[in-house]
Design an enzyme around this catalytic site. Structure first.
Site, PDB file in Angstrom:
ATOM      1  NE  ARG A   8      22.139  55.284 114.192  1.00  6.04           N
ATOM      2  CZ  ARG A   8      23.464  55.454 114.285  1.00  6.04           C
ATOM      3  NH1 ARG A   8      24.251  54.421 114.555  1.00  6.04           N
ATOM      4  NH2 ARG A   8      23.997  56.644 114.104  1.00  6.04           N
ATOM      5  CB  SER A  10      22.130  56.014 108.433  1.00  4.87           C
ATOM      6  OG  SER A  10      22.376  54.673 108.820  1.00  4.87           O
ATOM      7  CG  ASP A  81      27.496  51.795 116.028  1.00  4.73           C
ATOM      8  OD1 ASP A  81      28.675  52.200 116.102  1.00  4.73           O
ATOM      9  OD2 ASP A  81      26.828  51.822 114.986  1.00  4.73           O
ATOM     10  CB  THR A 124      39.294  58.259 111.576  1.00  4.94           C
ATOM     11  OG1 THR A 124      38.576  57.346 112.428  1.00  4.94           O
ATOM     12  CG2 THR A 124      40.614  58.589 112.233  1.00  4.94           C
ATOM     13  CG  LEU A 127      38.721  58.376 120.911  1.00  2.33           C
ATOM     14  CD1 LEU A 127      38.539  58.402 122.427  1.00  2.33           C
ATOM     15  CD2 LEU A 127      39.335  59.682 120.427  1.00  2.33           C
ATOM     16  N   GLY A 147      29.450  61.905 110.591  1.00  2.07           N
ATOM     17  CA  GLY A 147      28.421  61.895 109.559  1.00  2.07           C
ATOM     18  C   GLY A 147      28.186  60.491 109.043  1.00  2.07           C
ATOM     19  CG  ASN A 148      25.061  59.958 106.137  1.00  4.88           C
ATOM     20  OD1 ASN A 148      25.867  60.256 105.256  1.00  4.88           O
ATOM     21  ND2 ASN A 148      23.862  60.506 106.200  1.00  4.88           N
ATOM     22  CB  THR A 151      27.976  62.899 105.411  1.00  5.66           C
ATOM     23  OG1 THR A 151      26.562  63.046 105.281  1.00  5.66           O
ATOM     24  CG2 THR A 151      28.579  64.213 105.871  1.00  5.66           C
ATOM     25  NE  ARG A 152      31.424  58.901 109.305  1.00  7.50           N
ATOM     26  CZ  ARG A 152      31.834  58.316 110.411  1.00  7.50           C
ATOM     27  NH1 ARG A 152      32.964  57.645 110.423  1.00  7.50           N
ATOM     28  NH2 ARG A 152      31.134  58.394 111.516  1.00  7.50           N
ATOM     29  CB  CYS A 239      32.862  55.469 123.808  1.00 10.51           C
ATOM     30  SG  CYS A 239      32.919  55.925 122.065  1.00 10.51           S
TER      31      CYS A 239
END
Length: 309
Positions: A8, A10, A81, A124, A127, A147-148, A151-152, A239
């Protein structure tokens, strides 16, 4: 020899992939690893929790398509993931040494989780984290956060949240340990299955690639994550349900795994553990999964998937 590594885009994904690239090229001077950057659906949908738009598979689907059509030879994933079930013809069976599997609290004022005042806004979209936090601190407000990593952290710094919770491993790999206010013990917040570990995915039977990648595998990490992923598979791997697990090797050649499943609102959480032989990690994970299902996990899963309580 040239191997193409799918990743990816990121910063965290690239940092992890470059780490594996460097290690392969150190071990095998005859091998060059080329990074192939791939955008996944999970990278495009950043305003909706993954659980509501397809779950873990959104982070890997396009990368797996690149494996099938030969554009890449292998991929490096954050193992948390990766869905419990993989497409036929692909496998994830090489696991480098695990980083810290725990969750980390980042608070703008440097407070601990117990030190957060009532009404604090904690970010967050997991869950699993939501359920455990609500069970422990029903007086704080859980707000969705996507977000990545950058961003967080920016959303926290801009005042959208009082605190956020992220995986400690990602922060450490990005050299951001200084931002951590408190590393949360698994007795407080049980991590996601495979958290802190990397999983290397490749085509089954690709002997050339497997031969290069095999030395990367770390035995203890592999035992632990195999047990955790067997537990996840036993519970259906969804998930949409708060599920957590963490395994570790204990004295005498045994493996201990703790697992949990619960309702998102924290009203009912089942948490248990099992210990068994290191030689049968999947069996230990399955035994824990069946025990939790029999202790009320089936009812929780049924109510969540049916949308009723």
């Amino acid at each position: 020899m040239i191997l193409r590594l799918g990743t990816r885009k990121s910063k965290l994904a690239l940092a992890q992939s470059n780490m594996i690239k460097a290690e392969i090229e150190r071990m095998r001077p005859d091998c060059t690893v080329e990074l192939v950057k791939i955008t996944t659906k999970g990278d495009k949908i950043l305003n909706v929790p993954l659980a509501k738009v397809g779950g873990k598979g959104l982070s890997v689907k396009e990368i797996e398509e690149a494996l099938f059509d030969g554009r890449i030879d292998f991929a490096v994933h954050s193992l948390k993931d990766v869905p419990a079930e993989l497409p036929e013809g692909l496998e994830v069976s090489i696991f480098p040494r695990r980083e810290d599997p725990r969750d980390a609290l980042i608070d703008r004022k440097g407070r601990s989780l117990q030190g957060l005042p009532p009404g604090s806004r904690v970010g967050t979209s997991s869950l699993r984290r939501m359920a455990q936090l609500r069970a422990m601190r029903p007086d704080i407000k859980i707000k969705p956060l996507r977000g990545n990593l950058d961003t967080r952290l920016k959303k926290l710094d801009d005042g959208e949240f009082d605190a956020i919770i992220l995986a400690a491993a990602g922060l450490r790999r990005m050299d951001l340990s200084r931002r951590i206010t408190e590393v949360l013990d698994p007795s407080i917040l049980l991590p996601a299955v495979g958290q802190g570990a990397l999983g290397i995915e490749f085509r089954s039977g690709d002997e050339r690639t497997i031969e290069v990648l095999a030395p990367l595998s770390h035995q203890e990490t592999a035992l632990c994550v195999k047990a955790e992923r067997a537990f996840l598979a036993c519970l259906g791997g969804g998930c949409q349900v708060p599920i957590g697990a963490l395994a570790h090797v204990v004295d005498g050649g045994n493996l201990k795994i703790e697992g949990m499943v619960g309702h998102e609102d924290g009203s009912h959480i089942i948490r248990m553990d099992r210990t068994g032989s290191c030689h049968e990690p999947e069996k230990v994970g399955n035994e824990l999964g069946r025990a939790i299902l029999d202790a009320g996990g089936k009812a929780i899963l049924r109510s969540v998937y049916e949308g009723t309580r």
